[in-house]
Design an enzyme around this catalytic site. Structure first.
Site, PDB file in Angstrom:
ATOM      1  N   ASP A  67       0.791  -1.254   0.000  1.00 35.12           N
ATOM      2  CA  ASP A  67       0.000   0.000   0.000  1.00 35.12           C
ATOM      3  C   ASP A  67       0.820   1.299   0.000  1.00 35.12           C
ATOM      4  O   ASP A  67       0.447   2.259   0.706  1.00 35.12           O
ATOM      5  CB  ASP A  67      -0.962   0.005   1.206  1.00 35.12           C
ATOM      6  N   LYS A 172      -6.674  -4.903  -3.081  1.00 33.79           N
ATOM      7  CA  LYS A 172      -7.304  -5.582  -1.938  1.00 33.79           C
ATOM      8  C   LYS A 172      -8.353  -4.669  -1.299  1.00 33.79           C
ATOM      9  O   LYS A 172      -8.115  -3.474  -1.135  1.00 33.79           O
ATOM     10  CB  LYS A 172      -6.225  -5.987  -0.926  1.00 33.79           C
ATOM     11  N   CYS A 205      -1.842  -2.513   7.839  1.00 38.51           N
ATOM     12  CA  CYS A 205      -1.853  -3.444   6.692  1.00 38.51           C
ATOM     13  C   CYS A 205      -0.627  -4.356   6.643  1.00 38.51           C
ATOM     14  O   CYS A 205      -0.731  -5.499   6.172  1.00 38.51           O
ATOM     15  CB  CYS A 205      -2.025  -2.665   5.397  1.00 38.51           C
TER      16      CYS A 205
HETATM   17  N1  TIU Z   1      -2.557   0.287   4.342  1.00 39.88           N
HETATM   18  C1  TIU Z   1      -2.988   0.506   5.561  1.00 39.88           C
HETATM   19  O1  TIU Z   1      -2.268   0.335   6.542  1.00 39.88           O
HETATM   20  N2  TIU Z   1      -4.270   1.032   5.679  1.00 39.88           N
HETATM   21  C2  TIU Z   1      -4.682   1.801   6.728  1.00 39.88           C
HETATM   22  O2  TIU Z   1      -5.848   2.161   6.806  1.00 39.88           O
HETATM   23  N3  TIU Z   1      -3.726   2.136   7.633  1.00 39.88           N
HETATM   24  C3  TIU Z   1      -3.851   2.996   8.687  1.00 39.88           C
HETATM   25  O3  TIU Z   1      -2.925   3.095   9.492  1.00 39.88           O
HETATM   26  N4  TIU Z   1      -4.956   3.728   8.814  1.00 39.88           N
END
Ligand code: TIU
Length: 268
Positions: A67, A172, A205
């Site tokens: 991400d 995802k 994530c």
């Molecule tokens: N990619 C991921 O970690 N999504 C989140 O929503 N992370 C947060 O820390 N909010």
């Protein structure tokens, strides 16, 4: 008697065939190792990690980048909408660029993931969508397009780490990269058993993906400086939880340890 000698004859033929197969197998291995040496390939590397040093067969390892999207790293995206200081995630970018370059140079499998939803939000759980201020919720229009929606500029990966055309990108809907995706199928088809995991955020994530991977039998190595969080204390705790109890979910290593091993040719 005739049957007996016939039997012996076929046994001899089978033995001969087996020996030839063996020769072919050994020749193949010899050619492969000569090929590796000629091409400077290094199938196995050893490097320091916690809780114990590791030896990794690069042919069975994949770099999984979680991400690294504009929505999490740039102002105006999902991360900021959640009230976070997105500049904190920049710390992971430069180390990750180095690891990505080294992985590509070694011909390692590189997989990128993106969290996000369909434009009609049909794959977004209502409780996830309904959180926070309606003007900055998932699906609301922000400066980088609709927040956390597939196909919008904010959903894409930051230019510094942009995927090459032959690198799989996993879209995802959840925090974990295995949930409702074909990631596991891809890894199994390619004989991957070890994941080198990087990305954001460490405790959300990255941690969720590592836990999912660990339960599926994949060995996870998290590169500490190639991950980041909006909360330094959660970053530290997220890494500590992975490597505690003898590496309950996996291992943690500094990216330099892996880079040094790749560069020096340290083999197991
Ligand atoms: N990619 C991921 O970690 N999504 C989140 O929503 N992370 C947060 O820390 N909010």
């Amino acid at each position: 008697m005739i049957r007996k000698s016939g039997h012996r004859f076929s046994e001899k033929i089978m033995l001969h065939q087996k020996l030839m197969e063996c020769d072919r197998f050994n020749l193949k291995r010899l050619r492969a190792s000569q090929c590796d040496a000629r091409e400077g390939r290094m199938p196995q590397v050893s490097f320091n990690a916690e809780p114990v040093p590791l030896s990794v067969d690069l042919d069975q390892a994949a770099l999984v980048i979680i991400d690294m999207q504009r929505d999490f790293l740039e102002p105006g995206g999902f991360g900021e909408a959640l009230g976070n200081d997105v500049s904190r995630l920049q710390a992971a970018v430069a180390p990750l660029q180095q690891v990505l370059a080294a992985a590509r140079e070694r011909g390692m499998l590189v997989i990128h993931t993106r969290e996000g939803h369909r434009p009609d939000l049909s794959d977004a759980p209502p409780h996830k969508v309904q959180r926070g201020d309606p003007s900055t919720r998932i699906g609301a229009l922000g400066p980088m397009g609709r927040i956390l929606i597939r196909g919008e500029p904010g959903h894409d990966i930051i230019p510094e780490l942009y995927p090459l055309s032959d690198e799989p990108v996993i879209d995802k809907p959840g925090k974990g990269a295995f949930y409702q995706t074909d990631l596991e199928l891809m890894l199994r088809n390619r004989g991957i058993d070890t994941l080198i995991v990087c990305g954001v955020t460490t405790e959300v994530c990255v941690n969720t993906t590592v836990r999912e991977a660990n339960d599926r039998g994949f060995r996870c190595i998290v590169l500490s400086d190639c991950c980041a969080s909006y909360f330094p204390e959660f970053h530290a705790a997220g890494l500590a939880m992975i490597k505690a109890q003898g590496g309950i979910f996996g291992s943690v290593a500094a990216s330099q340890a892996l880079l040094d091993a790749l560069a020096s040719g340290a083999t197991a």
